[in-house]
Design a protein around this motif. Structure first.
Motif, PDB file in Angstrom:
ATOM      1  N   VAL A 109      -5.940  -2.111  -3.767  1.00  0.00           N
ATOM      2  CA  VAL A 109      -4.879  -3.017  -3.504  1.00  0.00           C
ATOM      3  C   VAL A 109      -5.407  -4.475  -3.707  1.00  0.00           C
ATOM      4  O   VAL A 109      -6.165  -4.986  -3.360  1.00  0.00           O
ATOM      5  CB  VAL A 109      -4.471  -3.003  -2.388  1.00  0.00           C
ATOM      6  N   SER A 110      -4.386  -5.029  -4.799  1.00  0.00           N
ATOM      7  CA  SER A 110      -4.570  -6.600  -5.267  1.00  0.00           C
ATOM      8  C   SER A 110      -4.015  -7.343  -3.991  1.00  0.00           C
ATOM      9  O   SER A 110      -3.367  -7.048  -3.375  1.00  0.00           O
ATOM     10  CB  SER A 110      -4.193  -6.764  -6.666  1.00  0.00           C
TER      11      SER A 110
ATOM     12  N   ASP B 217      -1.586  -9.176  -4.231  1.00  0.00           N
ATOM     13  CA  ASP B 217      -0.039  -9.469  -4.126  1.00  0.00           C
ATOM     14  C   ASP B 217       0.401  -8.162  -3.908  1.00  0.00           C
ATOM     15  O   ASP B 217       1.647  -7.928  -3.941  1.00  0.00           O
ATOM     16  CB  ASP B 217       0.206  -9.730  -5.610  1.00  0.00           C
ATOM     17  N   GLY B 218      -0.334  -7.135  -3.443  1.00  0.00           N
ATOM     18  CA  GLY B 218      -0.006  -5.835  -3.095  1.00  0.00           C
ATOM     19  C   GLY B 218       0.259  -4.705  -4.134  1.00  0.00           C
ATOM     20  O   GLY B 218       0.667  -3.741  -3.696  1.00  0.00           O
ATOM     21  N   LYS B 219      -0.153  -5.057  -4.992  1.00  0.00           N
ATOM     22  CA  LYS B 219      -0.104  -4.206  -6.186  1.00  0.00           C
ATOM     23  C   LYS B 219      -1.267  -3.037  -6.298  1.00  0.00           C
ATOM     24  O   LYS B 219      -2.183  -3.243  -5.582  1.00  0.00           O
ATOM     25  CB  LYS B 219      -0.378  -4.698  -7.831  1.00  0.00           C
TER      26      LYS B 219
ATOM     27  N   ARG C 203       1.046   3.288  -9.929  1.00  0.00           N
ATOM     28  CA  ARG C 203       1.053   2.184 -10.404  1.00  0.00           C
ATOM     29  C   ARG C 203       2.281   1.334 -10.448  1.00  0.00           C
ATOM     30  O   ARG C 203       2.434   0.424 -10.590  1.00  0.00           O
ATOM     31  CB  ARG C 203       0.232   1.965 -11.629  1.00  0.00           C
TER      32      ARG C 203
ATOM     33  N   HIS D 269       4.347   1.808  -7.760  1.00  0.00           N
ATOM     34  CA  HIS D 269       4.257   1.256  -6.573  1.00  0.00           C
ATOM     35  C   HIS D 269       3.731   0.340  -6.065  1.00  0.00           C
ATOM     36  O   HIS D 269       2.819  -0.218  -6.745  1.00  0.00           O
ATOM     37  CB  HIS D 269       4.018   2.522  -5.672  1.00  0.00           C
ATOM     38  N   SER D 270       4.212  -0.195  -5.184  1.00  0.00           N
ATOM     39  CA  SER D 270       3.296  -1.528  -4.215  1.00  0.00           C
ATOM     40  C   SER D 270       2.954  -1.118  -2.946  1.00  0.00           C
ATOM     41  O   SER D 270       3.524   0.080  -2.462  1.00  0.00           O
ATOM     42  CB  SER D 270       4.101  -2.663  -4.404  1.00  0.00           C
TER      43      SER D 270
ATOM     44  N   SER E 268       4.035  -2.031  -0.219  1.00  0.00           N
ATOM     45  CA  SER E 268       5.136  -2.025   0.458  1.00  0.00           C
ATOM     46  C   SER E 268       6.108  -1.083   0.458  1.00  0.00           C
ATOM     47  O   SER E 268       6.657  -0.179   1.264  1.00  0.00           O
ATOM     48  CB  SER E 268       5.913  -3.386   0.640  1.00  0.00           C
ATOM     49  N   THR E 269       6.143  -0.615  -0.947  1.00  0.00           N
ATOM     50  CA  THR E 269       7.057   0.572  -1.291  1.00  0.00           C
ATOM     51  C   THR E 269       6.507   1.992  -1.123  1.00  0.00           C
ATOM     52  O   THR E 269       7.315   2.998  -0.786  1.00  0.00           O
ATOM     53  CB  THR E 269       7.489   0.412  -2.639  1.00  0.00           C
TER      54      THR E 269
ATOM     55  N   SER F 236       2.396  -4.464   4.708  1.00  0.00           N
ATOM     56  CA  SER F 236       2.090  -5.601   3.763  1.00  0.00           C
ATOM     57  C   SER F 236       0.276  -5.795   3.746  1.00  0.00           C
ATOM     58  O   SER F 236      -0.361  -5.447   4.654  1.00  0.00           O
ATOM     59  CB  SER F 236       2.930  -6.682   4.202  1.00  0.00           C
TER      60      SER F 236
END
Length: 698
Positions: A243-244, A246-248, A268, A270-271, A273-274, A279
């Motif tokens: 996970v980066s 920024d949440g990616k 990929r 998704h993030s 949070s999704t 977070s």
């Protein structure tokens, strides 16, 4: 084309073979129609390519130089796979088998196995340098696994070419974190020795390689380890997501894709949070503590998982390794294990102008400034440095700063904690060993820390805890600049900058015959002492720096009550304790701009109160004239030393002047001993240092 199956109870398979009559072949394989379809499809592809089942075998592997190039091109794959292959081979040894590693084209780049079977395999060109793609060798586990992109078993006459019918082969592709094929891991053996568990071993081994690759690729980002069953976290069954900040979701292992039921491309999209409904900041707050328990999360479809996050805290904030005070405790390497060599990480624009190396340690304390100046004079002069100081003062931080400012900065920094490695293993860890050097030694031996640090810096922490018998060996290595691994007769030359550290009194140990005097003088080219936090004058500068590092997006400060508590505390755990206290307070103060006592842990407050109660009280005479009004805030000092001056000397003077003169007199009366003066005045040494630093000539 494939012939039909007989009833399952017969346990026989009928296959039509080109130019042969139909014949029954006894098989231990389960009658899996997916497997049969995979084999039949492969045979159709081979027929379409015009391959002959009886064509002459290709005995022309890559030339020696081409094989070297292929291996160099896949060096990283080999580095991750080789130890796993050794472990896998130990599970199948003496079973007429071999373990094979191929690159993404199907070319064999490495193999190990039973000698007799390796000889048989070479007769069908199953050896390094030969390509085993379907185009070259027809249906086979390696080539078909590359086409199908899934684990593949090819047994006996399922091989397209007759010459390979004596083989049973189980292969699994090795994928990178984005789902691209890196290569194939295969176990091939005599078809009479087929065992149904072989494929399971191959798949687990491939997964181990993939996990190592993912960890290596994303060591500087957050990694989420998860499973629907909490007890499976930390096993090969777990899923791992990268996970980066920024949440990616930037990478995943095979276990993650299987559990989530997603392809790499779908994941990929998704993030964090999704996917998990949480977070990055929430996970960072929870998993800063190494004792944090896995967190339950839930997918949008209701499926539940348990998640554990791992990350390198300083690098996560875009800092160079060990470039801040917080690195003293935040970069928690495994005991006795060399710190990994990290690529320079991208840093935020705001941090790009920050000082690195020794300059980053200068925060206003005169003692630290003098220490840094001494080190700068001997750096790059082949003079060993011995760092003395209490536990938690930042000895490894200083060692890393020395390395960063040296000409060896681009070479390895290898840290070894002599106190954390068992006495029976420390010699092997330092000097390395050959295969069979001792019981439990790894196959093909291991490279020691001294050789790993060649060209760079070797940091021996807690050198005072090194066993006496090993000290003589280390002395000889330092004098001769050569290392002889255990079980070997061949010496290896080494060139390292040596930095050692200890909290022990080595001179006393020499008198007690527990530390060699000759080694002490070999290590003690320049000895420097890191002052404990209670003797430093830069407490508030350190507080500000730590708070800034911990809270880059908001400005936190201490309220007067906490400030007074900090200044009066002795900090027995030194900078490490300060960092832990502030890190906890920062989390507790989420949403607040000021840290109060409510944000401090109860045990710290209890310790501070206890220490304050144990300080001797100072008798304060009551002056007869009307008291002079204080011109500084009440919380500036725990107790005012002004009252210790005669009343006639107080008249017409500011309280600052009276305080400074009182402190100066107490220090002079104590012969310059700050500790004695602090006890006489009933204030902390930090307060004395701070007040005298602010003193200006009048």
């Amino acid at each position: 084309m494939a012939g039909p199956y007989t009833p399952a109870s017969a346990g026989l398979r009928l296959r039509a073979t080109q130019g042969d009559a139909r014949r029954p072949i006894a098989s231990a394989l389960p009658l899996d129609h997916t497997h049969v379809s995979k084999i039949d499809n492969s045979h159709e592809r081979c027929a379409a390519l015009g391959l002959s089942r009886i064509e002459r075998l290709d005995f022309s592997p890559l030339g020696r130089s081409d094989l070297v190039v292929a291996r160099e091109r896949n060096q990283r794959l080999y580095a991750h796979a080789a130890p796993v292959m050794e472990m896998l081979y130990e599970q199948i040894v003496n079973s007429d088998s071999m373990v094979v590693l191929c690159d993404a084209t199907g070319t064999i780049i490495h193999s190990i196995g039973d000698h007799d079977f390796l000889t048989r395999a070479s007769k069908v060109a199953l050896q390094p340098g030969v390509n085993w793609s379907e185009q070259s060798k027809g249906t086979n586990a390696v080539g078909t696994a590359l086409i199908e992109e899934s684990p593949t078993l090819v047994h006996a006459d399922e091989h397209y070419m007759h010459a390979n019918h004596f083989l049973t082969c189980s292969a699994a592709p090795i994928l990178d974190p984005r789902g691209n094929i890196l290569g194939v891991l295969d176990v091939s053996g005599d078809q009479r020795t087929y065992h149904q568990h072989t494929m399971g071993l191959v798949k687990m081994s491939a997964r181990m390689i993939e996990n190592h690759w993912l960890t290596d690729d994303y060591r500087n980002v957050m990694r989420l380890h998860f499973h629907s069953r909490v007890e499976f976290i930390g096993t090969l069954m777990e899923g791992i997501l990268a996970v980066s900040q920024d949440g990616k979701l930037v990478g995943a292992n095979r276990g993650a894709l299987e559990q989530l039921g997603l392809s790499g491309a779908a994941l990929r999209m998704h993030s964090l949070s999704t996917l998990f409904g949480t977070s990055v900041s929430a996970l960072v707050d929870r998993f800063r503590s190494p004792l944090a328990q896995p967190q339950p999360v839930e997918l949008s479809n209701g499926r539940q998982f348990h998640v554990h996050a791992r990350f390198n805290w300083p690098v996560w904030h875009g800092m160079e390794p060990a470039s801040s005070v917080s690195d003293v405790v935040a970069t928690q390497e495994a005991p006795g294990v060399a710190a990994p060599v990290r690529e320079p990480s991208a840093r935020p624009a705001a941090a790009s102008t920050e000082r690195a190396g020794l300059a980053s340690l200068i925060t206003g304390d005169a003692q630290v400034g003098t220490l840094v100046d001494k080190i700068r004079r001997v750096i790059n002069r082949d003079i060993p440095i011995l760092i003395l100081g209490e536990t938690g003062t930042g000895k490894e931080l200083l060692a890393r700063a020395i390395h960063q400012d040296s000409e060896r900065a681009r070479q390895p920094f290898v840290a070894v904690n002599c106190a954390s490695i068992p006495e029976t293993l420390i010699e092997a860890e330092l000097f390395g060993y050959e295969e069979g050097a001792f019981t439990g030694a790894r196959r093909k031996g291991a490279v020691g820390k001294l050789v790993q640090a060649n060209g760079g810096t070797l940091f021996l922490d807690e050198i005072g805890d090194m066993p006496l018998t090993l000290q003589a060996h280390l002395l000889r290595v330092l004098q001769e600049r050569q290392v002889t691994p255990l079980g070997s007769a061949k010496a290896v030359s080494v060139d390292v900058m040596l930095v050692c550290a200890t909290h022990r009194n080595l001179r006393e140990m020499i008198e007690q015959k527990t530390f060699r005097e000759d080694l002490y003088y070999r290590l003690n080219g320049l000895a420097v002492r890191l002052p404990p936090l209670r003797e430093r004058t830069d407490l508030m500068a350190l507080v500000e720096r730590i708070l800034e590092r911990e809270n880059p997006d908001r400005r936190l400060r201490l309220n007067p009550d906490v400030l007074r508590l900090f200044q009066g505390y002795q900090w027995p755990g030194n900078v490490r304790q300060l960092f832990n206290v502030l890190r906890t307070a920062s989390v507790m103060a989420s949403g607040d701009a000021v840290i109060s006592r409510d944000h401090l842990s109860d045990d710290f407050i209890d310790d501070a109160r206890q220490a304050s109660a144990q300080r001797p009280a100072v008798a304060v005479p009551t002056p007869e004239p009307e008291p002079v009004q204080r011109s500084v805030p009440q919380d500036a000092m725990p107790a005012s030393p002004a009252a210790s001056l005669p009343v006639d000397e107080q008249a017409g003077r500011s309280l600052e002047d009276i305080e400074l003169q009182s402190i100066q007199r107490a220090v002079d009366a104590a012969g310059g001993n700050i500790s004695v003066a602090a006890k006489q005045l009933g204030i902390s040494r930090n307060t004395i240092y701070r007040k005298l630093r602010w003193k200006t000539p009048r």
